[in-house]
Each structure stands twice: as structure tokens, then as C-alpha cells.
Design an enzyme around this catalytic site. Sequence first.
Site, PDB file in Angstrom:
ATOM      1  N   CYS A  19      15.492 -26.441  42.355  1.00  0.00           N
ATOM      2  CA  CYS A  19      16.657 -26.044  43.163  1.00  0.00           C
ATOM      3  C   CYS A  19      17.267 -27.273  43.841  1.00  0.00           C
ATOM      4  O   CYS A  19      16.633 -28.320  43.912  1.00  0.00           O
ATOM      5  CB  CYS A  19      16.248 -24.990  44.188  1.00  0.00           C
ATOM      6  SG  CYS A  19      15.583 -25.700  45.704  1.00  0.00           S
ATOM      7  N   HIS A  57      17.023 -22.482  47.954  1.00  0.00           N
ATOM      8  CA  HIS A  57      15.630 -22.522  47.490  1.00  0.00           C
ATOM      9  C   HIS A  57      15.026 -21.116  47.409  1.00  0.00           C
ATOM     10  O   HIS A  57      14.384 -20.767  46.409  1.00  0.00           O
ATOM     11  CB  HIS A  57      14.767 -23.399  48.394  1.00  0.00           C
ATOM     12  CG  HIS A  57      13.308 -23.217  48.091  1.00  0.00           C
ATOM     13  ND1 HIS A  57      12.695 -23.786  47.000  1.00  0.00           N
ATOM     14  CD2 HIS A  57      12.365 -22.429  48.683  1.00  0.00           C
ATOM     15  CE1 HIS A  57      11.435 -23.397  46.939  1.00  0.00           C
ATOM     16  NE2 HIS A  57      11.210 -22.568  47.953  1.00  0.00           N
ATOM     17  N   ASP A  67      17.031  -5.285  44.891  1.00  0.00           N
ATOM     18  CA  ASP A  67      17.877  -6.150  45.705  1.00  0.00           C
ATOM     19  C   ASP A  67      17.243  -6.273  47.076  1.00  0.00           C
ATOM     20  O   ASP A  67      16.507  -5.387  47.499  1.00  0.00           O
ATOM     21  CB  ASP A  67      19.261  -5.515  45.890  1.00  0.00           C
ATOM     22  CG  ASP A  67      19.185  -4.313  46.820  1.00  0.00           C
ATOM     23  OD1 ASP A  67      18.698  -3.257  46.374  1.00  0.00           O
ATOM     24  OD2 ASP A  67      19.558  -4.435  47.995  1.00  0.00           O
ATOM     25  N   ASP A  77      24.781   8.912  48.473  1.00  0.00           N
ATOM     26  CA  ASP A  77      23.578   9.727  48.640  1.00  0.00           C
ATOM     27  C   ASP A  77      23.259   9.851  50.122  1.00  0.00           C
ATOM     28  O   ASP A  77      23.918   9.227  50.948  1.00  0.00           O
ATOM     29  CB  ASP A  77      22.386   9.074  47.916  1.00  0.00           C
ATOM     30  CG  ASP A  77      22.031   7.721  48.519  1.00  0.00           C
ATOM     31  OD1 ASP A  77      22.964   7.001  48.940  1.00  0.00           O
ATOM     32  OD2 ASP A  77      20.843   7.378  48.592  1.00  0.00           O
ATOM     33  N   GLY A  95      15.502   6.015  49.340  1.00  0.00           N
ATOM     34  CA  GLY A  95      14.717   6.640  50.397  1.00  0.00           C
ATOM     35  C   GLY A  95      13.303   6.113  50.518  1.00  0.00           C
ATOM     36  O   GLY A  95      12.453   6.719  51.157  1.00  0.00           O
ATOM     37  N   CYS A 108      14.898 -28.760  46.606  1.00  0.00           N
ATOM     38  CA  CYS A 108      13.660 -29.423  46.189  1.00  0.00           C
ATOM     39  C   CYS A 108      13.911 -30.659  45.331  1.00  0.00           C
ATOM     40  O   CYS A 108      13.079 -31.555  45.273  1.00  0.00           O
ATOM     41  CB  CYS A 108      12.762 -28.446  45.443  1.00  0.00           C
ATOM     42  SG  CYS A 108      12.175 -27.125  46.504  1.00  0.00           S
ATOM     43  N   CYS A 127       9.885 -27.135  41.737  1.00  0.00           N
ATOM     44  CA  CYS A 127      11.099 -26.312  41.860  1.00  0.00           C
ATOM     45  C   CYS A 127      12.318 -27.196  41.594  1.00  0.00           C
ATOM     46  O   CYS A 127      12.403 -28.310  42.093  1.00  0.00           O
ATOM     47  CB  CYS A 127      11.187 -25.687  43.256  1.00  0.00           C
ATOM     48  SG  CYS A 127      12.709 -24.752  43.534  1.00  0.00           S
ATOM     49  N   GLY A 134      26.174   4.837  51.302  1.00  0.00           N
ATOM     50  CA  GLY A 134      25.279   5.855  51.862  1.00  0.00           C
ATOM     51  C   GLY A 134      24.194   5.258  52.751  1.00  0.00           C
ATOM     52  O   GLY A 134      23.926   5.752  53.840  1.00  0.00           O
ATOM     53  N   ASP A 139      26.808  -0.966  46.110  1.00  0.00           N
ATOM     54  CA  ASP A 139      26.121   0.093  46.828  1.00  0.00           C
ATOM     55  C   ASP A 139      27.196   1.073  47.322  1.00  0.00           C
ATOM     56  O   ASP A 139      28.311   0.678  47.620  1.00  0.00           O
ATOM     57  CB  ASP A 139      25.351  -0.530  47.992  1.00  0.00           C
ATOM     58  CG  ASP A 139      24.271   0.385  48.506  1.00  0.00           C
ATOM     59  OD1 ASP A 139      24.182   1.530  48.030  1.00  0.00           O
ATOM     60  OD2 ASP A 139      23.522  -0.045  49.395  1.00  0.00           O
TER      61      ASP A 139
HETATM   62 ZN    ZN Z   1      13.348 -25.269  45.699  1.00  0.00          ZN
END
Ligand code: ZN
Length: 399
Positions: free
Chosen positions: A333, A362, A293, A174, A243, A336, A331, A122, A119
Site C-alpha cells: 500500500c 493501509h 461491508d 427493510d 438484522g 507501507c 504490504c 432502512g 443501501d
Molecule cells: Zn500497508
Amino acid sequence: MSGPAVASDEDLPRWVSEKRAAPVYARPVSDSFGVTARDGTARAGILRTAHGDVRTPAFMPVGTKATVKSVAPDELHALGAEIVLGNAYHLHFRPGEELVAELGGLHRFMGWDGAILTDSGGFQVFSLRDTLLAVDDDGVTFRSVYDGTPERFTPELSARVQERLGSDVAMCLDICPPAGVPQPELEEAVRRTTVWAERQRDLPRAPGQLRFAITQGGLDGELRQRSSEALVELDFDGYAIGGLSVGEHRRPMFDATTEAAGFLPEDKPRYFMGIGDPEGVLEVVERGVDMFDCVLPTRTARTGSALTSEGRLNLRNARFAADARPLEDGCSCPACSRFSRAYIRHLVNQQEILGLRLLSLHNLRFLLDLVAAARQAIERGEFLTWKDEALRRAKGADE
Ligand SMILES: [Zn+2]
């Protein structure tokens, strides 16, 4: 080929030795983006960067200060992240782009060999309104959030910082006004953002670095069109819709996104800055946005909440005290696959850092999986049906 300098370069991974090349001064990467599937206005594609391909739509975890809070780079890879975001404002002040450059560039500094978008600074300068001192056509003066000293950002400095950091995508500096500013201020932001983009267009870049411009105009369709047409004329590698998501209501924001995306070329990537809640992400993907993002997954984790397909779970809630289920069924991850809601609730309540880390892992996985599923739905030509079902489930159990 056997001199010591070459030998030591050969010991390094390719992405490090590439970073040692001299800066380039022309458009470095051609065909850096391709759309691979379309479903209505939603699209799937590939962004090609100096640090690998990024499949779009892409969610970019935020690593403002060269770290996605509490998550290590190998964990980010395992979660499915292909690109992360760093910030020129913060890295300029701490630790400084020259130090990062001296240590081999941002990828090497933070141990991440995937793509990085930086980034421009700005958003930080203009969103911290009480630190703003003066804006003119040359640049902006503000007080640093670190020590209050007056500092100045110009388009040239922002480009230079990002060139030294060696990110794969550099953003133009910007002017991003908050929602509801008077019309003349919005117009002036559009005018200056264009003037600044012109100056940044051909400044030196890191090897392979792409440069994106940022359209402004808030909710005003005419201004957004003026901003977009001027920037598209300059022919950047990609365009951000800036913006928005700055305090306005959601429905007008989504309508403005539809309009803003329509002003951008079909064959360039589109980046919506600062959206990361599941509903918001799917709404902008539907409108033809390719990248976004947000700090939401990690910030939500630090408040003790988990994102799930059935809405948000506040782990502090007593109803999870003896809940043996994982945060989300199915999940994969690290949270989990091994731990129960009851255990994570215990960690959160005792302020154990593992609790916040597991929730961060997670939540990032949840959002990256959601976006990957969106991409697959686009490829199948079933995006709208899939999206409606996903949002219906999420609303069903939201707290
Ligand atoms: Zn998870």
C-alpha cells in the site's frame, strides 16, 4: 452516426453513455452470479454487474456520502476494490438523487467506474432510534438527521432513489430492529420487510441494476426461516442477511449466520450487512457469505490504528516512536511502500491529515488483501487451515 448528440456520447467512457439509457422495467441481468469454487460451505464466485465483474468473497469499502472517506477513486482501484457502497438515506437528503441523476448518475458524480451497491436507508432509519416517529405498513416516518424535519421513506421512494442514483445493486427497504427487542417487534419487522419486498420486486430499475432482498429475524431461527422462505419465493437477484451485527454477542451471531445462510439459495449471492473486522469477515466467509461491508477500516484509521496480520497497532503508542519498519512487512500500500511506523505515528500525534489518509489506505488494503487471500484459499481447498493460521497470528499480538 455523425449527429452531434451521438458524437458527444462517443467521447464519453462507455460506463457513462450506458447510464444515459432509459430505465428498464424487467429483470435486466441474467446469470448475474456464479459460484466458481467451494470449500465446505465457503465459496468463491463472480458477481456480474453493469460496471464490471466483482470477485467474491468481496469486501465493499463504505462510501456512505458518495466518498470513501479521504480516499480517491483511483486509489480505491489500486487497492483492489471492485465494488463500493453508497447510501440512499444520506444521498437522498444531501445532495439529493435528482441532482446526482442530472449530473450523470452516482458513478459519474463520484468519479468511480467500478460497481456500486446502495443501501436502502432502512438501517439508518431504524438504527437512529430516537429519530423514529412512526412505522406502518405503508412506510416509516422519522426525523432527518440533517435538520430534524419529519420525513417519510416508503419502499417505493427507496427504490426510486436508488434507480435515480443508478447503482449496480439496489437493496430493498427493510426493517432492521436492534438486538434484544421483544419478540412481537421482531415478528412485525419480518412481516413488514416481506410486504415491502413484494412491493419493491418489480419497481423500475436503473439499467442493469440488480435488486437484493434482506432477510430479518435477529437470532430467532424460525423467524429467519419464515423471512428467508418468503423472500426467496419472490426470486431476487441476491439476498442479504440483515438484522445481525446490531449489538448481540458474537458467538450467537455466527451461529445465526450459519442458519441464515442455509435458508438461502446456492446460486444467488449472499451479503452480510455490516461486518468488517478480520475475524468476523473470515467467520462469515466460512459460513457461505459472499459480500460484506463495514466502516471499520476507515474508522479505525481515524482513531490512529492500523490493521495488521499480527493484530491492531495503535500508532499513538510510544513504542512506535523510533520504529523504522512499515505498518506491515510485505504490504504494497502507499503507506507501507514509503513510510515508517515512526513517521505515521508522528503524523497521527500532530493530527496531520496525511496520517489518517495513510492509515485508511493501509487498512483498506489490508482487508481487501485478506479477503483476496481467503478467496485463493477456498480455490485451493485449504480455507479452514488458512483461516485458523490467520486468526492465530492476529490474536498473537493484538493490543
Ligand atoms: Zn500497508
